[in-house]
Design an enzyme around this catalytic site. Sequence first.
Site, PDB file in Angstrom:
ATOM      1  N   LEU A   1      97.315 -54.933  39.300  1.00 47.27           N
ATOM      2  CA  LEU A   1      96.949 -53.530  39.137  1.00 47.27           C
ATOM      3  C   LEU A   1      97.557 -52.636  40.212  1.00 47.27           C
ATOM      4  O   LEU A   1      97.898 -51.498  39.951  1.00 47.27           O
ATOM      5  CB  LEU A   1      95.427 -53.385  39.111  1.00 47.27           C
ATOM      6  CG  LEU A   1      94.742 -54.200  38.002  1.00 47.27           C
ATOM      7  CD1 LEU A   1      93.240 -54.112  38.131  1.00 47.27           C
ATOM      8  CD2 LEU A   1      95.189 -53.718  36.646  1.00 47.27           C
ATOM      9  N   GLY A   2      97.629 -53.103  41.443  1.00 46.80           N
ATOM     10  CA  GLY A   2      98.336 -52.374  42.484  1.00 46.80           C
ATOM     11  C   GLY A   2      97.628 -51.231  43.158  1.00 46.80           C
ATOM     12  O   GLY A   2      98.205 -50.551  43.979  1.00 46.80           O
ATOM     13  N   GLU A   3      96.378 -50.993  42.871  1.00 48.69           N
ATOM     14  CA  GLU A   3      95.712 -49.874  43.538  1.00 48.69           C
ATOM     15  C   GLU A   3      94.668 -50.333  44.548  1.00 48.69           C
ATOM     16  O   GLU A   3      93.708 -49.635  44.828  1.00 48.69           O
ATOM     17  CB  GLU A   3      95.081 -48.909  42.527  1.00 48.69           C
ATOM     18  CG  GLU A   3      93.940 -49.488  41.725  1.00 48.69           C
ATOM     19  CD  GLU A   3      94.392 -50.175  40.451  1.00 48.69           C
ATOM     20  OE1 GLU A   3      93.550 -50.838  39.834  1.00 48.69           O
ATOM     21  OE2 GLU A   3      95.564 -50.079  40.075  1.00 48.69           O
ATOM     22  N   GLY A   4      94.849 -51.502  45.093  1.00 49.06           N
ATOM     23  CA  GLY A   4      93.941 -51.993  46.116  1.00 49.06           C
ATOM     24  C   GLY A   4      92.749 -52.755  45.571  1.00 49.06           C
ATOM     25  O   GLY A   4      91.816 -53.050  46.310  1.00 49.06           O
ATOM     26  N   SER A   5      92.757 -53.094  44.295  1.00 44.54           N
ATOM     27  CA  SER A   5      91.625 -53.798  43.708  1.00 44.54           C
ATOM     28  C   SER A   5      91.460 -55.198  44.305  1.00 44.54           C
ATOM     29  O   SER A   5      90.341 -55.675  44.470  1.00 44.54           O
ATOM     30  CB  SER A   5      91.757 -53.879  42.189  1.00 44.54           C
ATOM     31  OG  SER A   5      93.028 -54.382  41.829  1.00 44.54           O
TER      32      SER A   5
END
Length: 91
Positions: free
Chosen positions: A55-59
């Site tokens: 996902l790449g958003e810090g999940s």
Amino acid sequence: MVDGFTATAAAALAARLDPGVLDYCVFGHCSAEHAHRALLEHLKVRPLLDLGMRLGEGSGAALALCVVRAALALFTDMATFEGAGVSDKDT
């Protein structure tokens, strides 16, 4: 908390300048990108989680942080047998 391929690449560059920097890194997860797994292996580090996320958003960091907080709470808040008065009891 190092999260994802891009942040791991940055940590790898920092480690080239000073290998000791890896002692201060917690790798949150291994993403689904094959290059990320290869880079983690190259650095000889193991991430806390391997859930195949991309996902790449810090999940990954958000999930791994929960694991780190739980481990710290267990380490600091769990009573010992002596502290709980268990070791002095007769069976």
